[in-house]
Design a protein around this motif. Structure first.
Motif, PDB file in Angstrom:
ATOM      1  N   GLY A  88      19.738   1.131  -0.289  1.00  0.00           N
ATOM      2  CA  GLY A  88      19.576   0.442  -1.568  1.00  0.00           C
ATOM      3  C   GLY A  88      18.233  -0.215  -1.752  1.00  0.00           C
ATOM      4  N   ALA A  89      17.550  -0.571  -0.657  1.00  0.00           N
ATOM      5  CA  ALA A  89      16.248  -1.219  -0.763  1.00  0.00           C
ATOM      6  C   ALA A  89      15.135  -0.403  -0.117  1.00  0.00           C
ATOM      7  CB  ALA A  89      16.303  -2.614  -0.131  1.00  0.00           C
ATOM      8  N   GLY A  90      15.473   0.679   0.569  1.00  0.00           N
ATOM      9  CA  GLY A  90      14.451   1.535   1.165  1.00  0.00           C
ATOM     10  C   GLY A  90      13.687   0.894   2.299  1.00  0.00           C
ATOM     11  N   VAL A  91      14.290  -0.068   2.979  1.00  0.00           N
ATOM     12  CA  VAL A  91      13.563  -0.775   4.042  1.00  0.00           C
ATOM     13  C   VAL A  91      13.597   0.028   5.330  1.00  0.00           C
ATOM     14  CG1 VAL A  91      14.015  -3.032   3.035  1.00  0.00           C
ATOM     15  CG2 VAL A  91      15.620  -2.115   4.719  1.00  0.00           C
ATOM     16  N   ALA A 133      20.480 -14.116  -2.856  1.00  0.00           N
ATOM     17  CA  ALA A 133      21.625 -13.404  -3.424  1.00  0.00           C
ATOM     18  C   ALA A 133      21.746 -13.630  -4.923  1.00  0.00           C
ATOM     19  CB  ALA A 133      22.908 -13.830  -2.712  1.00  0.00           C
ATOM     20  N   ALA A 134      21.429 -14.818  -5.376  1.00  0.00           N
ATOM     21  CA  ALA A 134      21.575 -15.134  -6.793  1.00  0.00           C
ATOM     22  C   ALA A 134      20.654 -14.276  -7.647  1.00  0.00           C
ATOM     23  CB  ALA A 134      21.305 -16.617  -7.036  1.00  0.00           C
ATOM     24  N   GLU A 135      19.414 -14.104  -7.194  1.00  0.00           N
ATOM     25  CA  GLU A 135      18.436 -13.324  -7.946  1.00  0.00           C
ATOM     26  C   GLU A 135      18.439 -11.844  -7.571  1.00  0.00           C
ATOM     27  OE1 GLU A 135      16.659 -14.417 -10.433  1.00  0.00           O
ATOM     28  OE2 GLU A 135      17.504 -16.424 -10.226  1.00  0.00           O
ATOM     29  N   GLY A 136      19.078 -11.502  -6.432  1.00  0.00           N
ATOM     30  CA  GLY A 136      19.136 -10.108  -6.015  1.00  0.00           C
ATOM     31  C   GLY A 136      17.841  -9.588  -5.427  1.00  0.00           C
ATOM     32  N   PHE A 137      17.175 -10.421  -4.604  1.00  0.00           N
ATOM     33  CA  PHE A 137      15.932 -10.010  -3.964  1.00  0.00           C
ATOM     34  C   PHE A 137      15.992 -10.315  -2.473  1.00  0.00           C
ATOM     35  CE2 PHE A 137      14.505 -10.476  -8.346  1.00  0.00           C
ATOM     36  CZ  PHE A 137      13.696  -9.364  -8.498  1.00  0.00           C
ATOM     37  N   ALA A 138      15.150  -9.620  -1.734  1.00  0.00           N
ATOM     38  CA  ALA A 138      14.991  -9.903  -0.309  1.00  0.00           C
ATOM     39  C   ALA A 138      13.510  -9.949   0.020  1.00  0.00           C
ATOM     40  CB  ALA A 138      15.676  -8.834   0.544  1.00  0.00           C
ATOM     41  N   ARG A 139      13.140 -10.851   0.906  1.00  0.00           N
ATOM     42  CA  ARG A 139      11.743 -10.951   1.372  1.00  0.00           C
ATOM     43  C   ARG A 139      11.638 -10.143   2.658  1.00  0.00           C
ATOM     44  NH1 ARG A 139      11.468 -16.012   1.737  1.00  0.00           N
ATOM     45  NH2 ARG A 139      11.802 -16.267   3.960  1.00  0.00           N
ATOM     46  N   ILE A 140      10.808  -9.115   2.636  1.00  0.00           N
ATOM     47  CA  ILE A 140      10.685  -8.181   3.742  1.00  0.00           C
ATOM     48  C   ILE A 140       9.356  -8.411   4.455  1.00  0.00           C
ATOM     49  CG2 ILE A 140      10.654  -5.748   4.418  1.00  0.00           C
ATOM     50  CD1 ILE A 140      13.303  -6.658   3.213  1.00  0.00           C
ATOM     51  N   GLY A 175       2.126  -4.833   9.981  1.00  0.00           N
ATOM     52  CA  GLY A 175       0.944  -5.678   9.937  1.00  0.00           C
ATOM     53  C   GLY A 175       1.217  -7.080   9.444  1.00  0.00           C
ATOM     54  N   GLY A 176       2.490  -7.488   9.456  1.00  0.00           N
ATOM     55  CA  GLY A 176       2.833  -8.835   9.021  1.00  0.00           C
ATOM     56  C   GLY A 176       2.823  -9.017   7.516  1.00  0.00           C
ATOM     57  N   LYS A 177       2.613  -7.927   6.765  1.00  0.00           N
ATOM     58  CA  LYS A 177       2.586  -8.039   5.307  1.00  0.00           C
ATOM     59  C   LYS A 177       3.994  -8.259   4.761  1.00  0.00           C
ATOM     60  CE  LYS A 177      -1.516  -5.138   4.686  1.00  0.00           C
ATOM     61  NZ  LYS A 177      -2.056  -3.898   4.070  1.00  0.00           N
ATOM     62  N   GLN A 178       4.099  -9.148   3.787  1.00  0.00           N
ATOM     63  CA  GLN A 178       5.388  -9.432   3.171  1.00  0.00           C
ATOM     64  C   GLN A 178       5.455  -8.811   1.782  1.00  0.00           C
ATOM     65  OE1 GLN A 178       6.727 -13.473   3.204  1.00  0.00           O
ATOM     66  NE2 GLN A 178       6.312 -13.768   5.380  1.00  0.00           N
ATOM     67  N   ARG A 179       6.658  -8.408   1.403  1.00  0.00           N
ATOM     68  CA  ARG A 179       6.867  -7.917   0.049  1.00  0.00           C
ATOM     69  C   ARG A 179       8.269  -8.345  -0.403  1.00  0.00           C
ATOM     70  NH1 ARG A 179       8.035  -3.590   3.393  1.00  0.00           N
ATOM     71  NH2 ARG A 179       9.790  -2.237   2.806  1.00  0.00           N
ATOM     72  N   ILE A 180       8.450  -8.410  -1.686  1.00  0.00           N
ATOM     73  CA  ILE A 180       9.742  -8.754  -2.263  1.00  0.00           C
ATOM     74  C   ILE A 180      10.357  -7.480  -2.827  1.00  0.00           C
ATOM     75  CG2 ILE A 180      10.955 -10.147  -3.975  1.00  0.00           C
ATOM     76  CD1 ILE A 180       9.693 -11.785  -1.757  1.00  0.00           C
ATOM     77  N   VAL A 181      11.590  -7.178  -2.444  1.00  0.00           N
ATOM     78  CA  VAL A 181      12.255  -5.972  -2.936  1.00  0.00           C
ATOM     79  C   VAL A 181      13.571  -6.357  -3.594  1.00  0.00           C
ATOM     80  CG1 VAL A 181      11.214  -4.515  -1.161  1.00  0.00           C
ATOM     81  CG2 VAL A 181      13.467  -5.501  -0.766  1.00  0.00           C
ATOM     82  N   PRO A 182      13.936  -5.667  -4.665  1.00  0.00           N
ATOM     83  CA  PRO A 182      15.239  -5.926  -5.282  1.00  0.00           C
ATOM     84  C   PRO A 182      16.362  -5.352  -4.428  1.00  0.00           C
ATOM     85  CG  PRO A 182      14.122  -4.126  -6.410  1.00  0.00           C
ATOM     86  CD  PRO A 182      13.148  -4.660  -5.405  1.00  0.00           C
ATOM     87  N   VAL A 183      17.480  -6.011  -4.451  1.00  0.00           N
ATOM     88  CA  VAL A 183      18.672  -5.547  -3.736  1.00  0.00           C
ATOM     89  C   VAL A 183      19.714  -5.202  -4.786  1.00  0.00           C
ATOM     90  CG1 VAL A 183      20.465  -6.140  -2.070  1.00  0.00           C
ATOM     91  CG2 VAL A 183      18.137  -6.990  -1.743  1.00  0.00           C
TER      92      VAL A 183
END
Length: 316
Positions: free
Chosen positions: A161-164, A179-186, A190-198
């Motif tokens: 569902g998130a392609g992680v 959970a409320a907004e439906g996002f996850a911090r990945i 290289g330590g890079k962070q991104r926000i993905v919808p769940v």
């Protein structure tokens, strides 16, 4: 060696001795080099070359062409096998220049052939659903069995569902989910962070896991903030996640399915649905859109196959 006793044969023997003694190459590797260089010296002899100093770039390119095309005594070689032979030839010529056996390196500009681009493997949406439905999330058994089933369903729903990546999934902490907004911090490479919808399915599976399963798996002093826990209460490992996927794939009758298969399927299905490649790039956490564009080749291939089997004049 063809034409025993020529300066060419002597140079090859010296080079192989260098590889064995000074470079310490394994016996199997040396055998491969010897076999490839034997074919090279035979090809050069057929062109009237008996000394490395007389070999030019055209000779090397002709040898590579012969490898790919084959002849009466040899079948055509794949790009990988031909590339291995070219590596041996390039090493020989570099050695010859370094040792004063030749003044120039005719192989310097001859690159090994690039292997064909391997398209990512994706499975159909129907196969994904079969896989996810094969996780016994609501089956009977002990509370621990039910908890592990809920965990595995949440894990696989998230992978698709998130392609992680699998490392990103098992590295998640509970606080990384909104959970409320439906996002996850990945946290990616290289330590890079991104926000993905769940998506909705993954959110429901994660909610069920967090409410009904994670408390069952948790142990005092173990796991800490980890989202996915193993049966002993510690953070679920990559190997543990692999085993969960393998078990579900076996029950679903699917072969050769890996965590990356779900990531590939996520990207391919998005592009099939009309998503922009740069959006998919951001979701996957690719540094370059070039990496993501490989998935567009998958969708074009599918279109071509469907056209070829469906249109009445496609095969004329």
């Amino acid at each position: 060696m063809h034409g025993e006793g020529t300066p060419l044969d002597g140079a090859v023997s010296t080079y192989l001795g260098h590889l064995a003694v000074e470079r310490g190459l394994a016996a199997n590797t040396l055998s491969s080099y010897r076999r490839d260089l034997r074919r090279y010296t035979a090809a050069l002899a057929a062109r009237g070359r008996t000394d490395l100093a007389d070999v030019d770039e055209g000779d090397v390119r002709a040898f590579l062409r012969g490898l790919r095309e084959g002849d009466a005594d040899h079948p055509p070689l794949s790009a990988g096998s031909a590339g291995r032979a070219v590596v041996a030839v390039r090493g020989l010529h570099r050695f010859a220049v370094r040792e004063g056996l030749a003044a120039a390196d005719p192989a310097a500009a001859v690159r090994p052939p690039a292997p064909p681009r391997r398209l990512p493997k994706a499975i159909s949406l129907d196969a994904v659903e079969r896989l996810l439905d094969a996780v016994p999330a609501e089956s009977g058994g002990t509370p621990g069995d039910v908890a592990r089933g809920l965990r595995d369903r949440a894990l696989l729903e998230l992978l698709y569902g998130a392609g992680v990546r699998i490392s990103e999934a098992v590295g998640l902490d509970v606080d990384d989910l909104d959970a409320a907004e439906g996002f996850a911090r990945i946290r990616g490479k290289g330590g890079k962070q991104r926000i993905v919808p769940v998506g909705g399915y993954a959110r429901r599976a994660l909610d069920a896991y967090l409410v009904r399963a994670r408390p069952e798996l948790a142990r005092p002093g173990r796991g800490g903030a980890a989202l996915f826990l193993n049966a002993r209460g510690g953070r679920l490992s990559r190997q543990g996640a692999w085993m969960a996927l393998r078990a579900a794939a076996g029950r679903a009758g699917l072969d050769d399915v890996s965590p990356h298969t779900l990531r590939h399927s996520f990207a391919t299905h998005l592009l099939d649905g009309g998503a922009d490649v740069r959006v998919v790039q951001e979701l996957l956490g690719h540094a370059s859109v070039t990496t993501t564009q490989v998935y567009t080749l998958v969708t074009v291939q599918v279109l071509r196959e469907v056209y070829g089997t469906s249109h009445p004049r496609a095969r004329g």
